[in-house]
Write an enzyme that holds these catalytic residues in place. Sequence first.
Site: not given
Length: 453
Positions: A128, A168
């Site tokens: 991430k 995201d």
Amino acid sequence: MSIKNYIDKVLKSTIQSTPGQTEFYQAVEEVLTSLEPLLQAEPKYNNYNILERIVIPERQILFRVVWLDDQGKIQTNIGYRVQFNSAIGPYKGGLRFHPSVNLGIIKFLGFEQIFKNSLTGLAIGGAKGGSNFDPKGKSEGEVMRFCQSFMVELSKHIGETRDIPAGDIGVGGREIGYMYGEYKRLTGRFEGVLTGKGLNWGGSLARTEATGYGSVYFAENILNKAGDSLKGKVCTVSGSGNVALYTIQKLYDMGATPVTCSDSKGMIYDKDGINFNSLKSIKEIGRKDLIEYIKVHPNAAYIPLHQYPEGTNAVWSVPCFAAFPSATQNELCLADIKNLYNNGCRLVNEGANMPSTPDAVDFMLANKMFYGPAKAANAGGVATSQLEMSQNASMQKWSFAEVDDKLQGIMKNIFELSYKTSKEFGDEGNLMLGANIAGFRKVADSMIDQGAV
Ligand code: GLU
């Protein structure tokens, strides 16, 4: 040492060695605690030090991102990429641009991503990244310059078989486009290094819709197993970004009525059902505040979020059968779940990452509510990203129906694997337990196969 003490020891040393990462500890504690029955049955994970290894990222990159605002002033942000685990495939996971981003947030998301990606059944490791940059209120030029500057550093660490970032919160098609253009300029390579690309330049049909659609497919699987379905059910949804929007659209396809959505300032309650097209044009296309919705639909109610007691979320005060938290972490607390339950809610299905607080999850499990945990329920987004990678690698373009079909199959498999695993470990239907164990087992076994790395 007992298994409980072993888990405790790993938790304590994680907290001690990486101070101030609250959300990361929350994610780690949930996973490690639910692994207890697996570790009891299989001493090899302890023997190979898997827990100690799995809580440490293989690599974390922190970098300065400097860009010029429209006034010609130098602005500074922090960029992150945490490459958490590559045991089953190249690093894969989104980028979040939001002022709340810090290393602890990126680590919690990266840690969750390891198990989510494993559950998809596809060969993708966990990662991430992101930045504390806030795209809200910035001009197109500012967003572009930020994305380009961010990619100058990120490009050194990614690649189509190495690490493949995606979107995201705060990172959608526009940001992916600017980053992709810069990557190409820097490296000279036109390759599937990011997913969520535009349809003209390597993107996959149905990727935009995939997280929301997948979340609803997952909920439908849960209910079908119990002889029920979403048809005719009133549902509440939080958020109004990509996940919430396509959750709302798919709920209608299933014959359900989604009656709420929200943004950081307030929520809409439209008892006739949220109008998908209005919401899409206000939020996805217009990038405006949700309050605009009542201009087009004066019968709907707008409730500013600050009218509610601190810590609770107004969306969860609306009676429903199923709740779809699809905004952000820790947006559904114990008081919220009690409200939901007392108003007849029986299913919580997590479109966002870790949206329910641990005590809210305990309440759901204790009261035998249906619960679709994030790792499983929202895995459709990253799974479809992998389908985009497959298309890029084979230079093919699949139809919407083909991708959507595969997505439905993947969500069904995730449900069945999580259910079967919950049964294997003596708590049939506890999908949090099943998803954590099943996601972990594949990664841990691969780590054992690959030796001391
Ligand atoms: N950010 C999404 C997630 O939380 C998607 C990641 C991706 O497509 O790589 O899973």
